[in-house]
Design a protein around this motif. Structure first.
Motif, PDB file in Angstrom:
ATOM      1  N   PHE A 135       0.836  -1.202   0.000  1.00 18.80           N
ATOM      2  CA  PHE A 135       0.000   0.000   0.000  1.00 18.80           C
ATOM      3  C   PHE A 135       0.867   1.247   0.000  1.00 18.80           C
ATOM      4  N   ARG A 136       0.197   2.354  -0.290  1.00 19.87           N
ATOM      5  CA  ARG A 136       0.881   3.644  -0.369  1.00 19.87           C
ATOM      6  C   ARG A 136       0.230   4.619   0.597  1.00 19.87           C
TER       7      ARG A 136
ATOM      8  N   SER B 198      13.227  -2.335   6.375  1.00 15.77           N
ATOM      9  CA  SER B 198      14.314  -1.796   5.558  1.00 15.77           C
ATOM     10  C   SER B 198      13.772  -0.677   4.677  1.00 15.77           C
ATOM     11  N   ARG B 199      14.639   0.240   4.330  1.00 17.04           N
ATOM     12  CA  ARG B 199      14.233   1.405   3.529  1.00 17.04           C
ATOM     13  C   ARG B 199      14.839   1.305   2.142  1.00 17.04           C
ATOM     14  N   SER B 200      14.072   1.747   1.150  1.00 15.94           N
ATOM     15  CA  SER B 200      14.552   1.733  -0.229  1.00 15.94           C
ATOM     16  C   SER B 200      13.885   2.872  -0.988  1.00 15.94           C
TER      17      SER B 200
ATOM     18  N   TYR C 156       9.385   1.290   2.150  1.00 13.04           N
ATOM     19  CA  TYR C 156       9.733   0.543   3.364  1.00 13.04           C
ATOM     20  C   TYR C 156       9.227  -0.881   3.207  1.00 13.04           C
ATOM     21  N   GLU C 157      10.087  -1.838   3.544  1.00 12.40           N
ATOM     22  CA  GLU C 157       9.715  -3.245   3.482  1.00 12.40           C
ATOM     23  C   GLU C 157       9.747  -3.827   4.889  1.00 12.40           C
TER      24      GLU C 157
ATOM     25  N   ALA D  74       5.148  -6.777   4.384  1.00 12.89           N
ATOM     26  CA  ALA D  74       4.460  -5.618   3.820  1.00 12.89           C
ATOM     27  C   ALA D  74       5.443  -4.768   3.043  1.00 12.89           C
ATOM     28  N   ALA D  75       4.940  -4.143   1.985  1.00 11.69           N
ATOM     29  CA  ALA D  75       5.710  -3.184   1.196  1.00 11.69           C
ATOM     30  C   ALA D  75       4.931  -1.868   1.195  1.00 11.69           C
ATOM     31  N   VAL D  76       5.545  -0.829   1.729  1.00  9.71           N
ATOM     32  CA  VAL D  76       4.836   0.437   1.936  1.00  9.71           C
ATOM     33  C   VAL D  76       5.615   1.565   1.279  1.00  9.71           C
TER      34      VAL D  76
END
Length: 492
Positions: A48-49, A80-82, A91-92, A102-104
């Protein structure tokens, strides 16, 4: 607890079960399915965003995401940040075994763009440093996304105060909102016009794309029909602005409550002479005129599991210390003794020029002199008897607090006040009805509350203003129900 029934469906995030209670939808991350019909599942990945105000997106939301993972996800390992999409920060959330949870993406733009992304379906949550406007709310309703200003969709996560700051060496201690606006517009250019030294005012401001600049314009400049002058020094960071102003004896700037360290924050003086200093308590009670609420908005669309979980965590008591550590004012209820309320007592005396009100003022002080005030202060929607969105959340928060052992056998006194518009006696009656309404809503929330704490409602109308009744902001501040707590004392 266990729930039995016929499994109607599973979409990877929720189970639909037909039970004796009817059809239930259960969050898959919060239950274990046992039985022959249970699907073979792998942990669902929530993608989600979140978009909107950088005030929240920069520090608070990433911290909330980490704290939610460590507190609420059993398999949590790390965050982790990307680089995210379209300039967002990604953010993962990773499990202890290295699997994705989650992938945010967090896109920090501004409140308007965040709400637009939410409307378009490009974001699950919008971050806002102001309430949604009427036209924005209408757009969501017309799109079939529900009322985003309802308690289900408008979530107040923190408070902040916009500070007007100068150097500790500057003798000026307070400023009116109008004079501040005139100074930032270049109409007042010498400190002598503000009661200070005969010296030019050096103005420091954030750039036009910053969230705090938008808030400053909305709170101070536009209400006075003014714009910030071009003859100013632009600073790219709130903390740097405070540092620069602190070493310039003739500097004047604005910053967030969290970033004012080093500089001196000016009290706000109303047109009637009442002054309100900026501190955590006056911001919690919304008495400081430049207080702002910080929001997370959602729609009637179902949220991804971990977006919903993070939002619930943000509103919980577990998140309040984290909110403070991120530099904001949290919503945890705090106490202040009557000693620390000396300014409001003095203001009540100064404001009451009609000697006929002094017996009522004396009665009020006799009621409160041995009490402590809670930061919870209830306000109502404009022109309505309905509690506003924050007050409705505070009903739940206060009912929970008053039911604890710390308040056993104490007395909570709910004291209503109004502005000065209208007949004084009718205002007193209205203030008492409002106080009684708050008590009733607390009892609706917890019918057994009076077994732990005594509840009393009193109304004192217009006799204790905290803002100037000559202004809309002052009248809004004055329309309130305060909460005071004291030990039960036997009286003759």
């Amino acid at each position: 607890m266990s729930i039995e029934g016929e499994l109607l469906g599973f979409d990877g995030e929720t189970y639909r079960i037909n039970t004796v209670l009817g059809e239930l939808t259960l969050n898959a991350s919060m239950v274990r399915c046992d039985g022959a019909a249970c699907p073979v599942t792998t942990p669902a990945i929530s993608e989600f965003r979140i978009a909107g105000s950088p005030t929240l997106g920069k520090d608070l939301v990433p911290g909330l995401l980490r704290a939610y993972g460590s507190n609420k996800i059993d398999t949590f390992g790390s965050v982790s940040r990307s680089a995210g999409q379209a300039g967002a920060v990604g953010y993962e959330v990773i499990s202890a075994s290295g699997e994705m949870i989650a992938a945010v993406d967090i896109g920090a733009s501004n409140t308007t763009d965040g709400l637009t992304d939410l409307l378009r379906g490009d974001a699950a949550i919008a971050l806002a440093s102001r309430p949604a406007r009427n036209r924005e709310a209408r757009a969501f309703e017309e799109a079939g996304l529900g009322d985003i200003r309802s308690t289900q969709n408008e979530h107040i996560v923190a408070l902040d105060g916009l500070l007007l700051v100068t150097s500790p060496d500057n003798p000026v201690r307070a400023i009116t909102e109008q004079n501040a606006a005139l100074a930032f517009a270049g109409r007042i250019s010498n400190w002598a016009e503000l009661g200070g030294p005969d010296a030019p005012i050096n103005i420091y401001v954030r750039d036009t794309n910053s969230g705090i600049r938008e808030v400053f314009d909305n709170l101070l400049m536009r209400p006075n029909g003014l714009q910030i002058s071009n003859n100013v020094v632009l600073v790219q960071d709130d903390q740097v602005l405070s540092q620069v102003v602190a070493i310039d004896p003739y500097g004047l700037g604005f910053t967030n409550f969290a970033d004012g360290e080093g500089a001196k924050a000016l009290a706000i003086e109303g047109v009637c002479g009442l002054q309100t200093p900026p501190n955590a308590f006056t911001i919690k009670t919304e008495e400081y005129p430049l207080t702002r609420l910080l929001y997370m908005y959602t729609t009637d669309q179902r949220l991804p599991v971990h977006a919903d979980g993070m939002l619930d965590f943000a509103m919980s008591e577990d998140a309040q210390d984290l909110i403070s550590n991120a530099g904001f004012i949290n919503q945890a209820i705090r106490e202040a003794s009557i000693d620390s309320q000396g300014l409001r007592v003095a203001s009540a005396v100064v404001a009451n020029r009609d000697f006929s009100t002094f017996p009522q003022l004396q009665e009020m002080m006799q009621q409160l002199i041995s009490s402590d005030r809670l930061s919870t202060t209830f306000r109502f929607e404009t022109g309505s008897s309905n509690l506003d969105a924050r007050a409705q959340d505070d009903i739940v928060r206060l009912a929970r607090l008053l039911s604890t052992d710390a308040f056993r056998n104490k007395e909570a006194v709910f004291v209503g006040f109004t502005d000065s518009v209208g007949d004084p006696e009718l205002n007193r009656q209205l203030s008492e009805r409002r106080a009684q309404q708050v008590v009733q809503q607390l009892l609706d929330e917890n019918p057994n509350l009076q077994a732990n704490v005594a509840l009393q409602a009193i109304g004192y109308g217009e006799i204790s203003p905290l803002g100037c009744n000559e202004t809309n902001t002052g009248r809004r501040i004055n329309r309130r129900v305060e909460v005071w707590v004291r030990d039960v004392v036997a009286r003759n």
